[in-house]
Design an enzyme around this catalytic site. Structure first.
Site, PDB file in Angstrom:
ATOM      1  N   CYS A  36       0.816  -1.218   0.000  1.00  0.00           N
ATOM      2  CA  CYS A  36       0.000   0.000   0.000  1.00  0.00           C
ATOM      3  C   CYS A  36       0.847   1.264   0.000  1.00  0.00           C
ATOM      4  CB  CYS A  36      -0.966   0.009   1.188  1.00  0.00           C
ATOM      5  SG  CYS A  36      -0.136   0.158   2.782  1.00  0.00           S
ATOM      6  N   CYS A 109      -2.690  -2.506   8.678  1.00  0.00           N
ATOM      7  CA  CYS A 109      -2.420  -1.156   9.204  1.00  0.00           C
ATOM      8  C   CYS A 109      -1.911  -1.275  10.644  1.00  0.00           C
ATOM      9  CB  CYS A 109      -3.682  -0.301   9.162  1.00  0.00           C
ATOM     10  SG  CYS A 109      -4.532  -0.305   7.578  1.00  0.00           S
TER      11      CYS A 109
HETATM   12 FE1  FES Z   1      -1.801   0.298   4.282  1.00  0.00          FE
HETATM   13 FE2  FES Z   1      -3.386   1.342   6.197  1.00  0.00          FE
HETATM   14  S1  FES Z   1      -3.879   0.991   4.076  1.00  0.00           S
HETATM   15  S2  FES Z   1      -1.281   0.904   6.307  1.00  0.00           S
END
Ligand code: FES
Length: 166
Positions: A36, A109
């Site tokens: 991400c 996360c």
């Molecule tokens: Fe990757 Fe939250 S979407 S750390």
């Protein structure tokens, strides 16, 4: 994401705790998630408490999503007063504490926060807490400073293992 969780995250973000760099930190951990693109750095300062070294304060900076920031805010409060070993024993579900269970797409996360904490605490095993007024990392740069620096060796980022896809 369910509505209750979104509200709890928003509440944590209204008054985030322990954001920012800590120039006199005893140890620092930086992690990134290649999937991400989020990054998080965590600073830890120890103190002596009844013959034990405990976490006096932890702070963080994040190029992360709202969930990572909310978890980091809660986690930096949760680990205060814990020994290095007690903090290392905490799992990502415990670090996200008051937010409650995270949906599968947001578990990483919390794992980003857990990874930064582990990186900081594991590095602290190699460099025991310094006496007052003698920080181990006297000029702990901010995450943004380190990223914009172009120096030999560069920034050490611990990339987390990719999360299994549901
Ligand atoms: Fe990757 Fe939250 S979407 S750390």
């Amino acid at each position: 994401m369910n509505h209750d969780l979104q509200k709890r995250i928003e509440a944590a973000l209204k008054n985030p705790q322990n954001m920012g760099e800590m120039p006199d930190a005893d140890s620092i951990g930086t992690v990134g998630n290649a999937d991400c693109g989020e990054m998080l750095r965590l600073w830890v300062k120890f103190k002596e408490d009844r013959g034990r070294q405990v976490i006096d304060k932890a702070t963080f900076q994040s190029f992360g999503c709202e969930t990572a920031i909310a978890v980091a805010s809660l986690a930096t409060e949760l680990i205060r007063g814990k020994t290095r070993e007690e903090a290392l024993a905490l799992q990502s579900e415990e670090l996200s504490g008051e937010l409650g269970p995270l949906p599968p797409m947001k578990i990483h996360c919390a794992q980003l926060v857990e990874g930064a904490l582990r990186a900081a605490l594991e590095s602290s095993a190699d460099c025991p807490p310094s006496p007052p007024d003698e920080p181990v990392h006297p000029k702990a740069a901010s995450l943004a400073d380190k990223l914009s620096e172009s120096r030999k060796g560069g920034l050490r980022i611990n990339f987390l293992d990719p999360a299994p896809r549901p």
